[in-house]
Design a protein around this motif. Structure first.
Motif, PDB file in Angstrom:
ATOM      1  N   ILE A 125       9.576  -9.473 -14.102  1.00  6.08           N
ATOM      2  CA  ILE A 125       9.638  -9.119 -12.681  1.00  6.08           C
ATOM      3  C   ILE A 125       8.682  -7.972 -12.377  1.00  6.08           C
ATOM      4  N   LEU A 126       8.699  -6.940 -13.207  1.00  4.18           N
ATOM      5  CA  LEU A 126       7.800  -5.809 -12.976  1.00  4.18           C
ATOM      6  C   LEU A 126       6.334  -6.210 -13.095  1.00  4.18           C
ATOM      7  N   LEU A 127       6.035  -7.089 -14.027  1.00  4.90           N
ATOM      8  CA  LEU A 127       4.665  -7.576 -14.168  1.00  4.90           C
ATOM      9  C   LEU A 127       4.232  -8.342 -12.919  1.00  4.90           C
ATOM     10  N   SER A 128       5.095  -9.192 -12.406  1.00  7.07           N
ATOM     11  CA  SER A 128       4.737  -9.949 -11.201  1.00  7.07           C
ATOM     12  C   SER A 128       4.579  -9.035  -9.988  1.00  7.07           C
ATOM     13  N   VAL A 129       5.407  -7.997  -9.879  1.00  9.45           N
ATOM     14  CA  VAL A 129       5.272  -7.041  -8.777  1.00  9.45           C
ATOM     15  C   VAL A 129       3.949  -6.289  -8.903  1.00  9.45           C
ATOM     16  N   CYS A 130       3.597  -5.873 -10.113  1.00 10.32           N
ATOM     17  CA  CYS A 130       2.317  -5.173 -10.316  1.00 10.32           C
ATOM     18  C   CYS A 130       1.125  -6.057  -9.959  1.00 10.32           C
TER      19      CYS A 130
ATOM     20  N   GLN B 299       1.150  -8.593  -7.846  1.00 12.69           N
ATOM     21  CA  GLN B 299       1.155  -8.768  -6.391  1.00 12.69           C
ATOM     22  C   GLN B 299       0.598  -7.528  -5.699  1.00 12.69           C
ATOM     23  N   LEU B 300       1.007  -6.340  -6.139  1.00 16.90           N
ATOM     24  CA  LEU B 300       0.504  -5.110  -5.529  1.00 16.90           C
ATOM     25  C   LEU B 300      -0.988  -4.929  -5.792  1.00 16.90           C
ATOM     26  N   SER B 301      -1.462  -5.330  -6.959  1.00 21.71           N
ATOM     27  CA  SER B 301      -2.899  -5.252  -7.249  1.00 21.71           C
ATOM     28  C   SER B 301      -3.689  -6.181  -6.339  1.00 21.71           C
ATOM     29  N   ALA B 302      -3.157  -7.368  -6.096  1.00 30.09           N
ATOM     30  CA  ALA B 302      -3.825  -8.305  -5.189  1.00 30.09           C
ATOM     31  C   ALA B 302      -3.860  -7.741  -3.769  1.00 30.09           C
ATOM     32  N   ASN B 303      -2.758  -7.150  -3.330  1.00 31.18           N
ATOM     33  CA  ASN B 303      -2.729  -6.550  -1.990  1.00 31.18           C
ATOM     34  C   ASN B 303      -3.691  -5.374  -1.889  1.00 31.18           C
ATOM     35  N   LEU B 304      -3.766  -4.573  -2.933  1.00 31.97           N
ATOM     36  CA  LEU B 304      -4.681  -3.432  -2.948  1.00 31.97           C
ATOM     37  C   LEU B 304      -6.129  -3.899  -2.864  1.00 31.97           C
ATOM     38  N   THR B 305      -6.455  -4.952  -3.580  1.00 29.36           N
ATOM     39  CA  THR B 305      -7.816  -5.503  -3.529  1.00 29.36           C
ATOM     40  C   THR B 305      -8.153  -5.967  -2.112  1.00 29.36           C
ATOM     41  N   THR B 306      -7.209  -6.642  -1.471  1.00 30.76           N
ATOM     42  CA  THR B 306      -7.421  -7.105  -0.095  1.00 30.76           C
ATOM     43  C   THR B 306      -7.629  -5.926   0.843  1.00 30.76           C
TER      44      THR B 306
END
Length: 122
Positions: free
Chosen positions: A75-80, A82-89
């Motif tokens: 779960i923590l890996l998937s959240v990280c 997802q947050l990395s993808a949002n940060l890139t955007t």
């Protein structure tokens, strides 16, 4: 106080805190949903500890805590991710906005200089 009671109490407090963050708009619903779901799983497993043993047997894991660690890590890996993808955007949007602002400022400065250099109208 047993570990199960502590886990359930901590999870209920986490859920209350997440709802507070939602009400004050400090966290978005899509992020809060993951954390609330995780806290609810801990509440259920803390309330019914035999369920953790059943799930561990079902998954073929010797100790239920190992199953919880692997699940939490996933779960923590998937959240990280997802947050990395949002940060890139967001970084891409910020760069695009900065470029557009620079072009707009250049265009405004050019128009101002042309207006200052033109002869006065009579």
């Amino acid at each position: 106080m047993s570990g199960y009671v502590f886990a359930v109490t901590l999870s209920v407090l986490a859920i209350a805190f997440l709802f507070f963050l939602l009400r004050t708009r400090r966290i978005r619903e899509k992020y809060a949903a993951v954390w609330i779901s995780l806290a609810l799983v801990v509440v259920v497993l803390g309330t019914f500890p035999r369920l953790a043993f059943f799930l561990a047997d079902l998954a073929g894991v010797e100790t239920p805590i190992n199953l919880l660690f692997v699940g939490g890590f996933g779960i923590l890996l998937s959240v990280c991710i997802q947050l990395s993808a949002n940060l890139t955007t967001l970084e891409e949007r910020t760069r695009t906005l900065a470029e557009e602002l620079a072009l707009l400022k250049l265009s405004t400065d050019d128009a101002r200089h042309r207006h200052e250099d033109s002869p006065p109208q009579l």
